[in-house]
Scaffold this motif. Structure first.
Motif, PDB file in Angstrom:
ATOM      1  N   SER A  90       0.901  -1.019  -0.029  1.00  0.00           N
ATOM      2  CA  SER A  90       0.076  -0.099   0.063  1.00  0.00           C
ATOM      3  C   SER A  90       1.013   1.351  -0.064  1.00  0.00           C
ATOM      4  O   SER A  90       0.448   2.382  -0.658  1.00  0.00           O
ATOM      5  CB  SER A  90      -0.874   0.018   1.176  1.00  0.00           C
ATOM      6  OG  SER A  90      -0.337  -0.002   2.389  1.00  0.00           O
ATOM      7  N   PHE A  91       2.131   1.142   0.759  1.00  0.00           N
ATOM      8  CA  PHE A  91       2.863   2.229   0.792  1.00  0.00           C
ATOM      9  C   PHE A  91       3.356   2.431  -0.615  1.00  0.00           C
ATOM     10  O   PHE A  91       3.580   3.711  -1.003  1.00  0.00           O
ATOM     11  CB  PHE A  91       3.964   2.190   1.947  1.00  0.00           C
ATOM     12  CG  PHE A  91       3.371   2.250   3.211  1.00  0.00           C
ATOM     13  CD1 PHE A  91       2.896   3.465   3.654  1.00  0.00           C
ATOM     14  CD2 PHE A  91       3.814   1.251   4.143  1.00  0.00           C
ATOM     15  CE1 PHE A  91       2.535   3.325   5.115  1.00  0.00           C
ATOM     16  CE2 PHE A  91       3.395   1.275   5.423  1.00  0.00           C
ATOM     17  CZ  PHE A  91       2.893   2.502   5.913  1.00  0.00           C
ATOM     18  N   ALA A  92       3.851   1.507  -1.108  1.00  0.00           N
ATOM     19  CA  ALA A  92       4.395   1.878  -2.470  1.00  0.00           C
ATOM     20  C   ALA A  92       3.694   2.014  -3.647  1.00  0.00           C
ATOM     21  O   ALA A  92       3.808   3.006  -4.481  1.00  0.00           O
ATOM     22  CB  ALA A  92       5.022   0.002  -2.928  1.00  0.00           C
ATOM     23  N   ASP A  93       2.382   1.710  -3.539  1.00  0.00           N
ATOM     24  CA  ASP A  93       1.189   2.283  -4.268  1.00  0.00           C
ATOM     25  C   ASP A  93       0.979   3.623  -4.040  1.00  0.00           C
ATOM     26  O   ASP A  93       1.216   4.495  -5.237  1.00  0.00           O
ATOM     27  CB  ASP A  93      -0.147   1.479  -4.054  1.00  0.00           C
ATOM     28  CG  ASP A  93      -0.957   1.810  -5.292  1.00  0.00           C
ATOM     29  OD1 ASP A  93      -0.853   1.776  -6.382  1.00  0.00           O
ATOM     30  OD2 ASP A  93      -2.227   2.026  -4.925  1.00  0.00           O
ATOM     31  N   THR A  94       1.101   4.316  -2.889  1.00  0.00           N
ATOM     32  CA  THR A  94       0.646   5.630  -2.632  1.00  0.00           C
ATOM     33  C   THR A  94       2.261   6.322  -3.027  1.00  0.00           C
ATOM     34  O   THR A  94       1.995   7.593  -3.644  1.00  0.00           O
ATOM     35  CB  THR A  94       0.570   5.750  -1.240  1.00  0.00           C
ATOM     36  OG1 THR A  94      -0.367   5.152  -0.892  1.00  0.00           O
ATOM     37  CG2 THR A  94       0.620   7.125  -0.833  1.00  0.00           C
ATOM     38  N   ILE A  95       3.234   5.757  -2.927  1.00  0.00           N
ATOM     39  CA  ILE A  95       4.754   6.662  -3.131  1.00  0.00           C
ATOM     40  C   ILE A  95       4.693   6.887  -4.660  1.00  0.00           C
ATOM     41  O   ILE A  95       5.014   7.580  -5.409  1.00  0.00           O
ATOM     42  CB  ILE A  95       5.770   5.861  -2.525  1.00  0.00           C
ATOM     43  CG1 ILE A  95       5.806   6.028  -0.994  1.00  0.00           C
ATOM     44  CG2 ILE A  95       7.179   6.501  -3.227  1.00  0.00           C
ATOM     45  CD1 ILE A  95       6.544   5.077  -0.203  1.00  0.00           C
ATOM     46  N   ALA A  96       4.555   5.617  -5.419  1.00  0.00           N
ATOM     47  CA  ALA A  96       4.722   5.432  -6.831  1.00  0.00           C
ATOM     48  C   ALA A  96       3.598   6.625  -7.545  1.00  0.00           C
ATOM     49  O   ALA A  96       3.819   7.258  -8.362  1.00  0.00           O
ATOM     50  CB  ALA A  96       4.632   4.113  -7.473  1.00  0.00           C
ATOM     51  N   GLY A  97       2.216   6.614  -7.122  1.00  0.00           N
ATOM     52  CA  GLY A  97       1.384   7.503  -7.472  1.00  0.00           C
ATOM     53  C   GLY A  97       0.837   6.774  -8.780  1.00  0.00           C
ATOM     54  O   GLY A  97       1.215   5.555  -9.169  1.00  0.00           O
ATOM     55  N   GLU A  98      -0.206   7.454  -9.512  1.00  0.00           N
ATOM     56  CA  GLU A  98      -0.988   6.766 -10.420  1.00  0.00           C
ATOM     57  C   GLU A  98       0.041   6.718 -11.539  1.00  0.00           C
ATOM     58  O   GLU A  98       0.553   7.355 -12.106  1.00  0.00           O
ATOM     59  CB  GLU A  98      -2.184   7.742 -10.739  1.00  0.00           C
ATOM     60  CG  GLU A  98      -2.889   6.984 -11.883  1.00  0.00           C
ATOM     61  CD  GLU A  98      -4.320   7.777 -12.184  1.00  0.00           C
ATOM     62  OE1 GLU A  98      -4.901   7.361 -13.064  1.00  0.00           O
ATOM     63  OE2 GLU A  98      -4.320   8.804 -11.334  1.00  0.00           O
TER      64      GLU A  98
END
Length: 266
Positions: A90-98
Protein backbone atom coordinates in the motif's frame (compact mmCIF):
# COMPACT_ATOMS: atom_id res chain seq x y z
CA UNK A 1 55.86 -58.28 11.11
CA UNK A 2 53.98 -57.76 7.87
CA UNK A 3 51.49 -60.42 8.89
CA UNK A 4 50.81 -58.66 12.21
CA UNK A 5 50.43 -55.35 10.42
CA UNK A 6 47.98 -56.96 8.02
CA UNK A 7 45.88 -58.25 10.91
CA UNK A 8 45.88 -54.81 12.53
CA UNK A 9 44.88 -53.13 9.28
CA UNK A 10 42.07 -55.64 8.81
CA UNK A 11 40.75 -54.81 12.29
CA UNK A 12 41.01 -51.09 11.58
CA UNK A 13 39.17 -51.62 8.33
CA UNK A 14 36.28 -53.33 10.10
CA UNK A 15 36.06 -50.49 12.63
CA UNK A 16 36.09 -47.92 9.82
CA UNK A 17 33.29 -49.83 8.11
CA UNK A 18 31.23 -49.69 11.31
CA UNK A 19 31.85 -45.97 11.69
CA UNK A 20 30.98 -45.18 8.07
CA UNK A 21 27.83 -47.27 8.35
CA UNK A 22 26.85 -45.25 11.40
CA UNK A 23 27.59 -42.04 9.52
CA UNK A 24 25.41 -43.25 6.66
CA UNK A 25 22.51 -43.96 9.02
CA UNK A 26 23.03 -40.58 10.69
CA UNK A 27 23.03 -38.78 7.35
CA UNK A 28 19.93 -40.65 6.28
CA UNK A 29 18.14 -39.65 9.48
CA UNK A 30 19.29 -36.06 9.00
CA UNK A 31 17.94 -36.01 5.46
CA UNK A 32 14.58 -37.45 6.53
CA UNK A 33 14.35 -34.95 9.42
CA UNK A 34 14.67 -32.10 6.92
CA UNK A 35 11.80 -33.20 4.67
CA UNK A 36 9.06 -31.67 6.88
CA UNK A 37 10.88 -28.31 7.26
CA UNK A 38 11.47 -28.31 3.50
CA UNK A 39 7.78 -28.88 2.79
CA UNK A 40 6.90 -26.13 5.29
CA UNK A 41 9.36 -23.76 3.58
CA UNK A 42 7.87 -24.54 0.17
CA UNK A 43 4.37 -23.99 1.53
CA UNK A 44 5.41 -20.64 3.07
CA UNK A 45 6.94 -19.57 -0.25
CA UNK A 46 3.79 -20.57 -2.11
CA UNK A 47 1.67 -18.50 0.31
CA UNK A 48 4.05 -15.54 -0.06
CA UNK A 49 3.86 -15.73 -3.87
CA UNK A 50 0.06 -15.83 -3.70
CA UNK A 51 0.08 -12.76 -1.42
CA UNK A 52 2.24 -10.91 -3.95
CA UNK A 53 -0.16 -11.84 -6.76
CA UNK A 54 -3.14 -10.55 -4.79
CA UNK A 55 -1.41 -7.39 -3.50
CA UNK A 56 0.36 -6.24 -6.66
CA UNK A 57 -1.84 -7.45 -9.52
CA UNK A 58 -0.21 -6.59 -12.85
CA UNK A 59 3.04 -5.63 -11.08
CA UNK A 60 3.34 -9.05 -9.36
CA UNK A 61 5.69 -10.53 -11.98
CA UNK A 62 8.14 -7.69 -11.41
CA UNK A 63 8.10 -8.25 -7.64
CA UNK A 64 8.65 -11.99 -8.11
CA UNK A 65 11.62 -11.22 -10.34
CA UNK A 66 13.24 -9.28 -7.49
CA UNK A 67 13.28 -12.52 -5.52
CA UNK A 68 15.76 -14.17 -7.89
CA UNK A 69 18.72 -12.20 -6.51
CA UNK A 70 17.36 -11.42 -3.05
CA UNK A 71 19.62 -13.88 -1.20
CA UNK A 72 22.93 -12.60 -2.55
CA UNK A 73 21.87 -9.00 -3.09
CA UNK A 74 19.86 -8.34 0.07
CA UNK A 75 20.49 -11.23 2.44
CA UNK A 76 16.79 -12.14 2.20
CA UNK A 77 15.16 -15.38 1.11
CA UNK A 78 12.43 -15.18 -1.51
CA UNK A 79 9.79 -15.81 1.12
CA UNK A 80 11.12 -13.00 3.32
CA UNK A 81 11.32 -10.54 0.43
CA UNK A 82 7.82 -11.36 -0.83
CA UNK A 83 6.33 -11.02 2.66
CA UNK A 84 8.07 -7.68 3.14
CA UNK A 85 6.95 -6.49 -0.30
CA UNK A 86 3.35 -7.40 0.57
CA UNK A 87 3.57 -5.40 3.79
CA UNK A 88 4.86 -2.41 1.82
CA UNK A 89 2.37 -2.78 -1.06
CA UNK A 90 0.00 0.00 0.00
CA UNK A 91 2.89 2.35 0.77
CA UNK A 92 4.54 1.54 -2.57
CA UNK A 93 1.32 2.23 -4.42
CA UNK A 94 0.94 5.61 -2.68
CA UNK A 95 4.59 6.58 -3.19
CA UNK A 96 4.65 5.57 -6.85
CA UNK A 97 1.42 7.41 -7.58
CA UNK A 98 -0.93 6.73 -10.45
CA UNK A 99 0.96 5.05 -13.30
CA UNK A 100 4.18 4.97 -11.25
CA UNK A 101 6.65 2.10 -11.03
CA UNK A 102 5.65 0.16 -7.92
CA UNK A 103 8.33 -2.51 -8.50
CA UNK A 104 11.04 0.15 -8.51
CA UNK A 105 9.80 1.53 -5.18
CA UNK A 106 9.83 -1.94 -3.58
CA UNK A 107 13.32 -2.54 -5.00
CA UNK A 108 14.58 0.78 -3.66
CA UNK A 109 13.22 0.40 -0.17
CA UNK A 110 14.27 -3.26 0.24
CA UNK A 111 17.78 -2.45 -0.99
CA UNK A 112 18.05 0.56 1.30
CA UNK A 113 16.78 -1.54 4.19
CA UNK A 114 19.46 -4.14 3.48
CA UNK A 115 22.17 -1.46 3.45
CA UNK A 116 20.77 0.08 6.64
CA UNK A 117 20.79 -3.33 8.35
CA UNK A 118 24.38 -3.91 7.23
CA UNK A 119 25.58 -0.62 8.73
CA UNK A 120 23.74 -0.97 12.04
CA UNK A 121 24.13 -4.77 12.32
CA UNK A 122 20.40 -5.47 12.27
CA UNK A 123 18.37 -8.21 10.67
CA UNK A 124 17.13 -6.94 7.31
CA UNK A 125 13.53 -7.69 8.29
CA UNK A 126 13.94 -5.65 11.48
CA UNK A 127 15.42 -2.71 9.56
CA UNK A 128 12.55 -2.75 7.09
CA UNK A 129 10.10 -3.02 9.97
CA UNK A 130 11.48 0.27 11.30
CA UNK A 131 11.14 1.78 7.82
CA UNK A 132 7.52 0.64 7.71
CA UNK A 133 6.85 2.27 11.09
CA UNK A 134 8.46 5.49 9.84
CA UNK A 135 6.29 5.55 6.72
CA UNK A 136 3.22 5.01 8.91
CA UNK A 137 4.10 8.13 10.91
CA UNK A 138 5.84 6.52 13.91
CA UNK A 139 9.13 8.38 14.17
CA UNK A 140 10.49 6.79 17.37
CA UNK A 141 11.78 3.46 15.92
CA UNK A 142 14.18 5.34 13.59
CA UNK A 143 15.11 8.20 15.93
CA UNK A 144 17.69 6.04 17.72
CA UNK A 145 19.54 5.72 14.40
CA UNK A 146 19.64 9.42 13.70
CA UNK A 147 16.65 9.45 11.34
CA UNK A 148 14.14 12.23 12.01
CA UNK A 149 10.68 11.66 10.54
CA UNK A 150 8.81 13.92 12.92
CA UNK A 151 5.76 15.77 11.58
CA UNK A 152 7.63 19.10 11.47
CA UNK A 153 10.60 17.63 9.59
CA UNK A 154 8.39 15.81 7.12
CA UNK A 155 6.30 18.91 6.39
CA UNK A 156 9.42 21.04 5.87
CA UNK A 157 10.81 18.40 3.50
CA UNK A 158 7.49 18.25 1.63
CA UNK A 159 7.54 22.02 1.09
CA UNK A 160 11.19 21.95 0.03
CA UNK A 161 10.70 19.17 -2.53
CA UNK A 162 7.36 20.39 -3.86
CA UNK A 163 5.37 17.44 -2.57
CA UNK A 164 3.21 19.93 -0.61
CA UNK A 165 2.33 23.44 -1.80
CA UNK A 166 1.66 24.78 1.68
CA UNK A 167 -2.05 25.34 1.07
CA UNK A 168 -4.32 23.81 3.70
CA UNK A 169 -3.26 20.58 5.40
CA UNK A 170 -1.18 17.78 3.91
CA UNK A 171 -3.10 14.77 2.67
CA UNK A 172 -2.20 11.29 3.89
CA UNK A 173 -0.74 10.49 0.46
CA UNK A 174 1.48 13.58 0.60
CA UNK A 175 2.62 12.65 4.11
CA UNK A 176 3.61 9.13 3.00
CA UNK A 177 5.42 10.46 -0.07
CA UNK A 178 7.24 13.06 2.04
CA UNK A 179 8.23 10.53 4.70
CA UNK A 180 9.58 8.20 2.04
CA UNK A 181 11.50 10.96 0.28
CA UNK A 182 12.95 12.21 3.57
CA UNK A 183 13.84 8.66 4.66
CA UNK A 184 15.68 8.01 1.41
CA UNK A 185 17.52 11.32 1.72
CA UNK A 186 18.55 10.76 5.35
CA UNK A 187 19.71 7.17 4.73
CA UNK A 188 21.55 7.96 1.49
CA UNK A 189 24.85 7.66 3.35
CA UNK A 190 24.37 3.88 3.83
CA UNK A 191 23.80 3.20 0.11
CA UNK A 192 25.78 0.22 -1.19
CA UNK A 193 27.03 -0.95 2.22
CA UNK A 194 25.62 -4.47 1.92
CA UNK A 195 27.33 -5.03 -1.44
CA UNK A 196 30.55 -3.41 -0.26
CA UNK A 197 30.74 -5.60 2.84
CA UNK A 198 29.16 -8.77 1.44
CA UNK A 199 32.39 -10.66 2.09
CA UNK A 200 32.23 -9.80 5.80
CA UNK A 201 31.12 -12.41 8.31
CA UNK A 202 27.78 -10.80 9.23
CA UNK A 203 26.60 -10.38 5.64
CA UNK A 204 27.98 -13.76 4.61
CA UNK A 205 25.83 -15.29 7.36
CA UNK A 206 22.78 -13.41 6.07
CA UNK A 207 23.45 -14.59 2.53
CA UNK A 208 24.03 -18.19 3.67
CA UNK A 209 20.85 -18.23 5.74
CA UNK A 210 18.77 -16.83 2.87
CA UNK A 211 20.32 -19.21 0.34
CA UNK A 212 19.68 -22.23 2.56
CA UNK A 213 16.07 -21.15 3.02
CA UNK A 214 15.59 -20.81 -0.74
CA UNK A 215 17.20 -24.22 -1.27
CA UNK A 216 15.03 -25.78 1.41
CA UNK A 217 11.91 -24.37 -0.27
CA UNK A 218 13.08 -25.62 -3.66
CA UNK A 219 13.55 -29.12 -2.28
CA UNK A 220 10.24 -28.93 -0.46
CA UNK A 221 8.44 -28.16 -3.72
CA UNK A 222 9.39 -31.65 -4.92
CA UNK A 223 7.86 -33.26 -1.84
CA UNK A 224 4.72 -31.13 -1.69
CA UNK A 225 2.75 -33.17 -4.30
CA UNK A 226 3.55 -36.34 -2.35
CA UNK A 227 2.41 -34.78 0.92
CA UNK A 228 -0.73 -33.43 -0.76
CA UNK A 229 -1.54 -36.90 -2.12
CA UNK A 230 -1.09 -38.38 1.36
CA UNK A 231 -3.30 -35.71 2.94
CA UNK A 232 -5.93 -36.17 0.23
CA UNK A 233 -5.90 -39.94 0.81
CA UNK A 234 -6.32 -39.43 4.57
CA UNK A 235 -9.09 -36.85 4.17
CA UNK A 236 -11.02 -38.63 1.41
CA UNK A 237 -10.43 -42.31 2.27
CA UNK A 238 -9.04 -43.00 5.74
CA UNK A 239 -11.17 -40.59 7.78
CA UNK A 240 -14.45 -41.46 5.99
CA UNK A 241 -13.65 -45.14 6.51
CA UNK A 242 -13.26 -44.62 10.27
CA UNK A 243 -16.41 -42.48 10.33
CA UNK A 244 -18.39 -45.16 8.50
CA UNK A 245 -16.97 -47.86 10.77
CA UNK A 246 -17.93 -45.91 13.88
CA UNK A 247 -21.38 -45.12 12.48
CA UNK A 248 -21.96 -48.81 11.78
CA UNK A 249 -20.75 -49.81 15.23
CA UNK A 250 -22.97 -47.30 17.06
CA UNK A 251 -26.14 -47.59 14.92
CA UNK A 252 -28.73 -49.05 17.32
CA UNK A 253 -30.58 -50.69 14.41
CA UNK A 254 -27.46 -51.73 12.54
CA UNK A 255 -26.14 -55.24 11.96
CA UNK A 256 -23.12 -54.71 14.21
CA UNK A 257 -25.27 -53.77 17.20
CA UNK A 258 -27.57 -56.75 16.56
CA UNK A 259 -24.63 -59.13 16.51
CA UNK A 260 -23.26 -57.62 19.72
CA UNK A 261 -26.63 -58.02 21.40
CA UNK A 262 -26.84 -61.63 20.21
CA UNK A 263 -23.35 -62.22 21.54
CA UNK A 264 -24.42 -60.72 24.85
CA UNK A 265 -27.42 -63.04 25.06
CA UNK A 266 -25.27 -66.02 24.14
Amino acid sequence: TFKKLGTKFATIGKNIAKVTAGIGIGLGAAVVSQIKPAIDAASDLSEAVNAVDVSFGDAADGILELGENAATGLGLSKTELFNIATQFSSFADTIAGEGGNIVEIVDQISTRGSDFASVFNLEVGDALGKFQSGLAGQSEPLRNYGIDLSAATVEAHALETGIFDGVGAMTESEKVQARYSSLMEQTDIVTGDFANTSDGLANQQRILKATLEDTRAEIGEKFMPIMQDIQTFILETVIPAFQNFWAEMTDPNGEAMKQLEALGYA
